[in-house]
Design an enzyme around this catalytic site. Structure first.
Site, PDB file in Angstrom:
ATOM      1  N   LYS A  49       0.817  -1.218   0.000  1.00 48.28           N
ATOM      2  CA  LYS A  49       0.000   0.000   0.000  1.00 48.28           C
ATOM      3  C   LYS A  49       0.846   1.261   0.000  1.00 48.28           C
ATOM      4  CE  LYS A  49      -0.655  -3.408   2.223  1.00 48.28           C
ATOM      5  NZ  LYS A  49       0.439  -4.101   2.884  1.00 48.28           N
ATOM      6  N   ARG A  50       1.973   1.203   0.678  1.00 48.33           N
ATOM      7  CA  ARG A  50       2.738   2.442   0.776  1.00 48.33           C
ATOM      8  C   ARG A  50       3.330   2.859  -0.564  1.00 48.33           C
ATOM      9  NH1 ARG A  50       8.066   0.877   1.100  1.00 48.33           N
ATOM     10  NH2 ARG A  50       8.165  -1.367   1.370  1.00 48.33           N
TER      11      ARG A  50
END
Length: 468
Positions: free
Chosen positions: A237-238
């Site tokens: 996600k990052r």
RNA sequence: GUCCCCAUCGUCUAGUCAGGUCCAGGACACUGGCCUUUCACGCCGGCAACACCGGUUCGAAUCCGGUUGGGGACGCCA
């Protein structure tokens, strides 16, 4: 007939890594005239959600990766798994284990401290224990020998069985574990090819051993290289927007995403662009690369711009409509949308950009961009605007050709270059310093609106003068 | 730590299996120019890579060994 599958676990959204795995399975089955099955692996009751399932199905549909069978839900197929597990126990291939999670943790620490791979030590393997509260079922893995397979993308891969331990196939709560469920399902669904991410290579020998214990034929395996983030670590996600639906919402065309995904790991000589038909025809597991790769968002953007340029006005108008609606436009004039699309598509990289570009044409009121207002809407153009507007208003026919003709005369008379007039006019008509060609803009706006906006711009300039 | 996998421009890759045609090709990005009413599009050009060390060979990006680096797996997650 060949059978492939895509088995996401509904613990989150479908991201581009999963989408590529699905695509390759889909391409392979289409090309081989086989069957593509969708299976939801929701045996983890804690983390699986209906929302995630819905998002995955929505993503698959948007991408156009249609499945021939399913979706099957593992949570509804426990009978199949239990039968397989019981058979394994009856055959002496599996056994009940009473070791507690604490015992196991100790064993792992132990192995690790000796510099070995952490694994179960086989305490209960030959004890002939009965089931009991808290006990699990484990598969007996051969103590020696090797397990090998020929990977369709990586070639031969082999493991020493000593590296493996007796894996749990039934949890203490009675549910089957991943390995068992996957194998049982793949057997019952007639899977011939297992095409999945690289991260499953290490799982493969365990699964093969389950097939062997069951005396079932082993499918062919193809492990796809991982997709990495720009920092070369596993995608997460990052790394920003990685969900398929996020790309949809950012205004990407499904075909562009699919094309970008296909070229990440797979290639066909120097070819970069593929129609879906070509992709299906030219795809091959053999020409899938072995090395992990970084997803190149800029290339996707370029591809998207290209597909937008190549698409028909009708198709684009249809795709654009939801974006216009989220920007507040209702009761859209379909013909108008198609017209504006046709002049916008050469300069829009995404549908979002295109929807923004369409404002000047679809909105009643426009606002001037500060930069353009300051630079171009100055008193010096007032007289030009007024003179021009009178002539425009008198035009019997208002199209690109006639406007251009009028401009040529006008510019000659005033002895100025087109650029002197075009930019101020562009700001007056669209509010922006960048837009489609000025004659195109005028034609699409129509005489009435053009005259009105020029008049308003002139009034605006006068106002500024007074304020100053 | 142990095991598995991988290694060509910044990125995606062609070429590697069948060694010479590769002082390494394409695409994206970046960049110089042309076109031009702005922004784009288009066109022409530029920058930029065979991880390292050995070996085999007349010849290696291509074959072999090692080193280094990276990724993955080691769960009653999938």
């Amino acid at each position: 007939m060949i059978v492939t599958r895509f088995p996401p676990s509904p613990t989150g959204y479908l991201h581009i890594g999963g989408a590529r795995t699905a695509l390759f399975n889909w391409l392979f089955s289409k090309q081989q005239g086989g069957k593509f099955i969708l299976r939801i692996e929701d045996t983890d009751e804690q983390r699986s959600t209906d929302d995630a399932t819905a998002a995955i199905l929505e993503s698959m549909e948007w991408l156009g990766l249609s499945w021939d069978e399913g979706p099957y839900f593992q949570s509804r197929r426990y009978d199949i798994y239990n039968e397989v597990i019981d058979r394994l126990i009856a055959d002496g291939q599996a056994y009940h284990c009473h070791c507690s999670p604490e015992d196991l943790e100790r064993q792992r620490q132990n192995a690790r401290s000796k510099g070995l791979k952490p694994k179960y030590d086989g305490t209960c393997r030959d004890l002939g224990l009965d089931p009991a509260p808290g006990s699990v079922v484990r598969l007996k893995i051969p103590l020696s020998g090797i397990t090998q397979f020929i990977d369709l993308v990586k070639g031969p891969i082999r493991f020493d069985n000593e590296e493996l331990d007796d894996l749990i196939i039934r949890r203490s709560n009675g549910s089957p574990t991943y390995h068992l469920a996957v194998v049982a399902d793949d057997i019952s669904l007639g899977m011939t090819h297992v095409i999945r991410g690289d991260d499953h290579v290490n799982n493969t020998p365990r699964q093969i051993l389950i097939y062997k214990a069951l005396g079932e034929p082993i499918p062919k395996y193809a492990h796809l290289p991982m997709i990495l983030g720009p920092d070369k670590t596993r995608l997460s996600k990052r790394h920003g927007a990685m969900s398929v639906l996020a790309y949809r919402d950012m205004g990407y065309l499904p075909h562009a995403l699919l094309n970008a995904l296909a070229r990440l790991g797979w290639s066909y000589g120097d070819q970069e662009k593929f129609s879906m038909e070509e992709m299906i025809a030219k795809f091959s597991l053999e020409s899938v690369g072995k090395a992990a790769g970084v997803f190149n968002a800029e290339k996707l953007l370029d591809l998207n711009a290209w597909y937008i340029r190549e698409s028909s006005d009708e198709f684009l108008a249809e795709q654009l409509t939801p974006f216009l609606e989220t920007q507040g436009f209702t009761n859209l004039d379909a013909g108008k949308v198609r017209e504006v699309v046709s002049i916008l598509k050469v300069r829009s990289k995404t549908l979002v950009e295109m929807a923004e570009g369409a404002h000047f044409c679809l909105a009643e009121e426009i606002t001037y961009e500060k930069k353009g207002d300051d630079k171009f809407l100055k008193p010096g153009v007032l007289e030009l605007f007024e003179d021009l507007n009178n002539r425009l208003a008198a035009m019997p026919e208002f199209n690109q050709e006639s406007i251009e003709k009028l401009f040529i005369d006008f510019l000659e008379q005033k002895e100025i270059k087109l650029r002197k007039l075009a930019q101020p006019l562009r700001v007056a008509l669209t509010g922006k310093t960048a837009s489609p060609g000025i004659f195109e803009v005028m034609e699409i706006l129509g005489k009435e609106k053009v005259v009105e906006r020029i008049r308003k711009a002139a009034a605006h300039i006068k106002n500024k003068k007074q304020d100053a």
